[in-house]
Design a protein around this motif. Sequence first.
Motif, short mmCIF file in Angstrom:
data_model
loop_
_atom_site.label_atom_id
_atom_site.label_comp_id
_atom_site.label_asym_id
_atom_site.label_seq_id
_atom_site.Cartn_x
_atom_site.Cartn_y
_atom_site.Cartn_z
N PRO A 174 56.47 73.26 -30.39
CA PRO A 174 55.55 74.31 -29.94
C PRO A 174 55.99 75.67 -30.45
CG PRO A 174 57.12 73.87 -28.22
CD PRO A 174 57.48 72.96 -29.37
N ALA A 175 55.26 76.69 -30.05
CA ALA A 175 55.63 78.05 -30.43
C ALA A 175 56.89 78.50 -29.70
CB ALA A 175 54.48 79.01 -30.14
N TYR A 176 57.09 77.99 -28.47
CA TYR A 176 58.28 78.37 -27.72
C TYR A 176 58.70 77.23 -26.79
CZ TYR A 176 54.70 79.52 -24.22
OH TYR A 176 53.63 79.46 -23.36
N ALA A 177 60.01 77.05 -26.71
CA ALA A 177 60.62 76.03 -25.85
C ALA A 177 62.12 76.26 -25.91
CB ALA A 177 60.26 74.62 -26.29
N THR A 178 62.87 75.59 -25.03
CA THR A 178 64.32 75.66 -25.04
C THR A 178 64.89 74.25 -25.11
OG1 THR A 178 64.35 77.71 -23.75
CG2 THR A 178 66.39 76.43 -23.82
N LEU A 179 65.67 73.98 -26.14
CA LEU A 179 66.26 72.66 -26.36
C LEU A 179 67.77 72.81 -26.38
CD1 LEU A 179 63.99 71.52 -29.36
CD2 LEU A 179 63.46 71.44 -26.91
N ILE A 180 68.43 72.33 -25.34
CA ILE A 180 69.88 72.41 -25.23
C ILE A 180 70.46 71.01 -25.37
CG2 ILE A 180 71.81 73.06 -23.76
CD1 ILE A 180 69.98 75.12 -22.44
N GLY A 181 71.36 70.84 -26.31
CA GLY A 181 71.96 69.54 -26.55
C GLY A 181 73.11 69.24 -25.61
N PRO A 182 73.61 68.01 -25.70
CA PRO A 182 73.17 67.02 -26.67
C PRO A 182 71.81 66.43 -26.29
CG PRO A 182 74.85 66.07 -25.26
CD PRO A 182 74.76 67.52 -24.91
N ALA A 183 70.99 66.25 -27.30
CA ALA A 183 69.67 65.66 -27.11
C ALA A 183 69.24 64.97 -28.39
CB ALA A 183 68.65 66.71 -26.70
N TRP A 184 68.49 63.90 -28.23
CA TRP A 184 67.97 63.12 -29.37
C TRP A 184 66.49 62.88 -29.11
CZ3 TRP A 184 65.41 58.76 -30.76
CH2 TRP A 184 65.63 58.22 -32.04
N ILE A 185 65.64 63.28 -30.06
CA ILE A 185 64.19 63.22 -29.85
C ILE A 185 63.56 62.47 -31.01
CG2 ILE A 185 62.09 64.56 -29.49
CD1 ILE A 185 63.94 66.80 -28.41
N GLY A 186 62.86 61.39 -30.69
CA GLY A 186 62.36 60.45 -31.68
C GLY A 186 61.07 60.86 -32.35
N ALA A 187 60.66 60.01 -33.29
CA ALA A 187 59.52 60.27 -34.17
C ALA A 187 58.22 60.45 -33.40
CB ALA A 187 59.37 59.12 -35.17
N LYS A 188 57.39 61.35 -33.91
CA LYS A 188 56.02 61.56 -33.43
C LYS A 188 55.94 61.97 -31.96
CE LYS A 188 54.27 58.19 -36.79
NZ LYS A 188 53.56 56.92 -36.99
N THR A 189 57.03 62.47 -31.44
CA THR A 189 57.00 63.01 -30.08
C THR A 189 56.47 64.44 -30.12
OG1 THR A 189 58.67 61.61 -29.06
CG2 THR A 189 58.52 63.86 -28.23
#
Length: 226
Positions: free
Chosen positions: A68-83
């Motif tokens: 998106p235009a804005y979000a916060t992603l703090i690891g560790p994280a793994w995000i798969g295809a087409k999500t």
Amino acid sequence: MNASEFFALPPSLASFAAHFPPDVAPWEWLKRIGPALAALTEVPATVTVPPGVQVEGKVWLHPSVKLPAYATLIGPAWIGAKTEIRPGAFIRGNVIIGEGCVIGNACEFKNCLLMDGVQVPHFSYVGDSILGNNAHLGAGVICSNLRLDQKPVTVRANGKTYETGLRKFGAILGDAAEVGCNSVLNPGAILGRRALVAPTSAFSGYLPPENVAYCRSQAKILPRRA
């Protein structure tokens, strides 16, 4: 009560399979999310991140993830295809998300495992929880993960009481389980495959597969129609 009764780890998450055996209690998987991410050796793909998306720590994003235009992603994280990650999403560590999921606007995710096709589209909190393949949370669903007395969470199912040893434990949803809008799943709530909690409910305990729970203060469990 084994994890295999609720879900099967999809091929998209095969790299984590050694950490999530099918023959243990499903809440044991919660303890293994962090170690599974720590053991990950693949190199994160190079992805163009919009200026308004804040990324901290190790975050593995498949190139096809919709940001998106804005979000916060703090690891560790793994995000798969087409999500698809929608505006205002907050991912704050120890999060594994499979393929084709919807990570909704103003939703928060912490120490959780989401399998393929999971939809959490609007205003939800998913903490210390596991959502099986094609599970769905309606708008405003909260997975409450801490008892008011802060004691370890126990699970009561099939006439037995299970000691989980977990102080924080949200919910476990089997494949294709659904929760209606503005419902609260109390700590340690467990839903079997295709189980359904009706909107505006406060649900505790275990809901068997293919059943529906209508509740305010006490669940009424009815067979689910196809």
